[in-house]
Design an enzyme around this catalytic site. Sequence first.
Site, short mmCIF file in Angstrom:
data_model
loop_
_atom_site.label_atom_id
_atom_site.label_comp_id
_atom_site.label_asym_id
_atom_site.label_seq_id
_atom_site.Cartn_x
_atom_site.Cartn_y
_atom_site.Cartn_z
N GLU A 45 0.88 -1.33 0.02
CA GLU A 45 0.26 -0.19 0.14
C GLU A 45 0.83 1.36 0.01
O GLU A 45 2.19 1.20 0.32
CB GLU A 45 -0.78 0.06 1.13
N LYS A 74 -3.73 -2.31 14.70
CA LYS A 74 -2.62 -1.18 15.45
C LYS A 74 -3.27 -1.15 16.91
O LYS A 74 -4.51 -0.87 17.11
CB LYS A 74 -2.95 0.12 14.80
N LYS A 124 -5.43 10.41 1.20
CA LYS A 124 -5.75 9.15 1.54
C LYS A 124 -6.85 8.37 1.12
O LYS A 124 -7.83 8.82 1.26
CB LYS A 124 -5.83 9.21 3.09
N1 PSU Z 1 0.33 0.21 8.85
C1 PSU Z 1 1.25 1.25 9.27
N2 PSU Z 1 1.30 2.50 9.14
C2 PSU Z 1 -0.11 2.91 8.46
C3 PSU Z 1 -0.93 2.08 8.15
C4 PSU Z 1 -0.79 0.68 8.21
O1 PSU Z 1 2.26 0.58 9.62
O2 PSU Z 1 0.08 4.17 8.24
C5 PSU Z 1 -2.26 2.69 7.38
C6 PSU Z 1 -2.77 1.63 6.59
O3 PSU Z 1 -2.93 2.28 5.01
C7 PSU Z 1 -4.30 1.39 7.03
C8 PSU Z 1 -4.49 2.52 7.51
O4 PSU Z 1 -5.22 1.17 5.90
O5 PSU Z 1 -3.41 3.12 8.19
C9 PSU Z 1 -5.80 2.66 8.48
O6 PSU Z 1 -6.32 3.88 8.56
P1 PSU Z 1 -7.85 4.11 9.20
O7 PSU Z 1 -7.70 3.73 10.67
O8 PSU Z 1 -8.07 5.51 9.03
O9 PSU Z 1 -8.73 3.31 8.47
#
Ligand code: PSU
Length: 300
Positions: free
Chosen positions: A25, A160, A87
Amino acid sequence: MRIDPLMTDEVRDALDRGRPVVALETTLVSHGFPGGAGVQVALASEARVRDAGAVPATIGIVDGTLRIGLTESDLKRFASAGDAARKAGARDLAACLVQGVLGATTVGGTLAVCRLAGIRFMATGGTGGVHRGFAAVPDVSADLPQIARTQALVVSSGVKSILDVAATAELLETLAVPVLGWRTRTLPMFYSAEGGPPVSAVVTAAAEAARLTAAHWLLNGTAGVLLTRPPDPSLDIEPILAEAVDRVRQQGIRGQAVTPAVLELVHELSGGRSIEVNRQLIADNAGLAAEVAVAYAGQD
Ligand code: PSU
Ligand code: MN
């Protein structure tokens, strides 16, 4: 109207011949690391995919063209754009194409492109999930429904831990997404290896992960699988995560800006320690995704 993704010859050739391809990604390249450092992370991930015998397909939208396979100068553009890149989750792809912008695909956005192109493997750092405080603000990452509906294996260091990991694990169960633990019984917590809820199955070899994934697809051909790998080194920084989530909420930041803002603050509050761990786990996950993709391609 037609959507014609621009695929590099290398990726097209690999897909045509059933060779292993791993999608990567671009949101983590643009929004995930400060000061343009995302380009090194992207290049290291691509190198790990190649070392394991697969072809990397980094995905993004460049000036309104959907690109599958990016050059080093494209990657530099994403990294130096930072927040100026849009994004791009699955819902944003059309706007990025029609409005001709630089669109950095999230896990969810990348998976939507994998469906289009027939790519079955992807790697990231940590997938999105259910945010802390979701009862007040129902912020649930659009990664989850895309994982649930895409026939792809996603390798990550779990969910995360800036999120509500337990709530995310419940939702993954509801969505019938197998959560495989790579040599671990518990779901890794992104920066830290320990402390998560149980995974749905433990796997100890790439060939086993590939067979389990193939079996899942025979049973349920339109659904994703999550393979979670504990970060090494691991960093236990829960107080910093809690503080970062709190401060971002108090600043009134909402929607797609939340995750990049929290990660940036975590990087700052940890004195850069979280950046090192994040960089390492992304590259390691890319390597593991490639190993499983290679094992999958070699199955009968
Ligand atoms: N993994 C990482 N750093 C990031 C991400 C993933 O180590 O920045 C990103 C990915 O693109 C994932 C996004 O899809 O964070 C999630 O964002 P949100 O919580 O807004 O869906
Ligand atoms: Mn969100």
